[in-house]
Design a protein around this motif. Structure first.
Motif, PDB file in Angstrom:
ATOM      1  N   LEU A   1       4.337   9.645   4.125  1.00 57.79           N
ATOM      2  CA  LEU A   1       3.802   8.287   3.975  1.00 57.79           C
ATOM      3  C   LEU A   1       4.591   7.255   4.780  1.00 57.79           C
ATOM      4  O   LEU A   1       4.223   6.088   4.815  1.00 57.79           O
ATOM      5  CB  LEU A   1       3.826   7.871   2.498  1.00 57.79           C
TER       6      LEU A   1
ATOM      7  N   GLY B   1       1.316   5.599  -7.640  1.00 58.42           N
ATOM      8  CA  GLY B   1      -0.011   5.713  -8.240  1.00 58.42           C
ATOM      9  C   GLY B   1      -0.534   4.366  -8.693  1.00 58.42           C
ATOM     10  O   GLY B   1      -1.374   4.280  -9.585  1.00 58.42           O
TER      11      GLY B   1
ATOM     12  N   ARG C   1       0.834  -1.215   0.000  1.00 51.59           N
ATOM     13  CA  ARG C   1       0.000   0.000   0.000  1.00 51.59           C
ATOM     14  C   ARG C   1       0.866   1.261   0.000  1.00 51.59           C
ATOM     15  O   ARG C   1       0.501   2.270  -0.610  1.00 51.59           O
ATOM     16  CB  ARG C   1      -0.989  -0.044   1.143  1.00 51.59           C
ATOM     17  N   PHE C   2       2.022   1.215   0.649  1.00 50.38           N
ATOM     18  CA  PHE C   2       2.971   2.330   0.578  1.00 50.38           C
ATOM     19  C   PHE C   2       3.379   2.569  -0.876  1.00 50.38           C
ATOM     20  O   PHE C   2       3.317   3.697  -1.373  1.00 50.38           O
ATOM     21  CB  PHE C   2       4.209   2.031   1.439  1.00 50.38           C
ATOM     22  N   TRP C   3       3.779   1.500  -1.584  1.00 51.65           N
ATOM     23  CA  TRP C   3       4.221   1.655  -2.966  1.00 51.65           C
ATOM     24  C   TRP C   3       3.075   2.051  -3.895  1.00 51.65           C
ATOM     25  O   TRP C   3       3.297   2.751  -4.891  1.00 51.65           O
ATOM     26  CB  TRP C   3       4.964   0.404  -3.450  1.00 51.65           C
ATOM     27  N   CYS C   4       1.850   1.664  -3.572  1.00 52.29           N
ATOM     28  CA  CYS C   4       0.687   2.153  -4.333  1.00 52.29           C
ATOM     29  C   CYS C   4       0.644   3.672  -4.276  1.00 52.29           C
ATOM     30  O   CYS C   4       0.430   4.342  -5.292  1.00 52.29           O
ATOM     31  CB  CYS C   4      -0.621   1.581  -3.782  1.00 52.29           C
ATOM     32  N   GLU C   5       0.843   4.219  -3.092  1.00 52.00           N
ATOM     33  CA  GLU C   5       0.819   5.677  -2.918  1.00 52.00           C
ATOM     34  C   GLU C   5       1.991   6.343  -3.626  1.00 52.00           C
ATOM     35  O   GLU C   5       1.844   7.402  -4.233  1.00 52.00           O
ATOM     36  CB  GLU C   5       0.829   6.035  -1.430  1.00 52.00           C
ATOM     37  N   VAL C   6       3.164   5.741  -3.554  1.00 48.37           N
ATOM     38  CA  VAL C   6       4.355   6.314  -4.181  1.00 48.37           C
ATOM     39  C   VAL C   6       4.183   6.392  -5.689  1.00 48.37           C
ATOM     40  O   VAL C   6       4.457   7.416  -6.318  1.00 48.37           O
ATOM     41  CB  VAL C   6       5.621   5.496  -3.833  1.00 48.37           C
TER      42      VAL C   6
ATOM     43  N   ARG D   1       6.593  14.554   0.421  1.00 48.39           N
ATOM     44  CA  ARG D   1       5.355  13.771   0.293  1.00 48.39           C
ATOM     45  C   ARG D   1       5.567  12.346   0.781  1.00 48.39           C
ATOM     46  O   ARG D   1       4.743  11.789   1.512  1.00 48.39           O
ATOM     47  CB  ARG D   1       4.885  13.763  -1.172  1.00 48.39           C
ATOM     48  N   LEU D   2       6.691  11.749   0.416  1.00 46.26           N
ATOM     49  CA  LEU D   2       6.955  10.358   0.771  1.00 46.26           C
ATOM     50  C   LEU D   2       7.306  10.186   2.243  1.00 46.26           C
ATOM     51  O   LEU D   2       6.957   9.176   2.851  1.00 46.26           O
ATOM     52  CB  LEU D   2       8.037   9.775  -0.137  1.00 46.26           C
TER      53      LEU D   2
ATOM     54  N   CYS E   1       0.528  -5.119  -6.111  1.00 46.74           N
ATOM     55  CA  CYS E   1      -0.087  -3.917  -6.667  1.00 46.74           C
ATOM     56  C   CYS E   1       0.325  -3.814  -8.130  1.00 46.74           C
ATOM     57  O   CYS E   1       1.337  -4.376  -8.552  1.00 46.74           O
ATOM     58  CB  CYS E   1       0.251  -2.670  -5.867  1.00 46.74           C
TER      59      CYS E   1
END
Length: 144
Positions: free
Chosen positions: A113, A28, A21-26, A109-110, A59
């Motif tokens: 997260l 997109g 889920r972290f990498w999803c946010e990073v 931003r990261l 993901c």
């Protein structure tokens, strides 16, 4: 000689869903739909033997262009620097202060997260500036 059409990048980690889920946010990315016959990934996970529950997550790039990322639980913790890492390309085409500003903005931003800043590497006449970071489990990556 055949040509490889698809590949995925696999992360060893302690908490696969959290890291995915972290990498999803990073990036997109999105979580793919659960397997047929299951309304949710939680339903699928509960159908697995107890020792396999929570052991993997994935993901995907919603555009279908980027590689699938797969996260698998392993018993050992991270000990040494990654031999392979992801470069998140946020400064493509930018140079100098404009590039560093883009790297710093994405870094902020990261960090929000859960990522960690490691080191800003300034342009040296050969390579442009980049920013070394770590994800929420300490895997190295670069903002490039």
């Amino acid at each position: 000689m055949s040509s490889i059409k698809q590949f995925q990048i696999t992360f060893d980690c302690v908490e696969p869903e959290r890291v995915a889920r972290f990498w999803c946010e990073v990036l997109g990315y999105v979580v793919p739909p659960p397997p047929e016959g299951f309304a949710t990934w939680d339903d699928f996970d509960r159908a697995l033997p107890a020792e396999r529950q929570g052991s993997a997550f994935a993901c995907i790039d919603p555009s279908g262009v980027g590689p699938r990322l797969f996260f698998q639980r392993v018993p050992e913790g991270k000990v040494v620097k990654n031999r392979v890492h992801i470069d998140v390309r946020v400064g493509t085409g930018l140079v100098g202060e404009e590039r560093v500003a883009a790297l710093e903005a994405e870094c902020a931003r990261l960090i929000a997260l859960g990522a960690s800043r490691v080191q800003l590497l300034l342009a040296d006449g050969f390579d442009e500036s980049c920013l070394a970071m770590q994800d929420i489990e300490g895997n190295e990556f670069c903002l490039d």
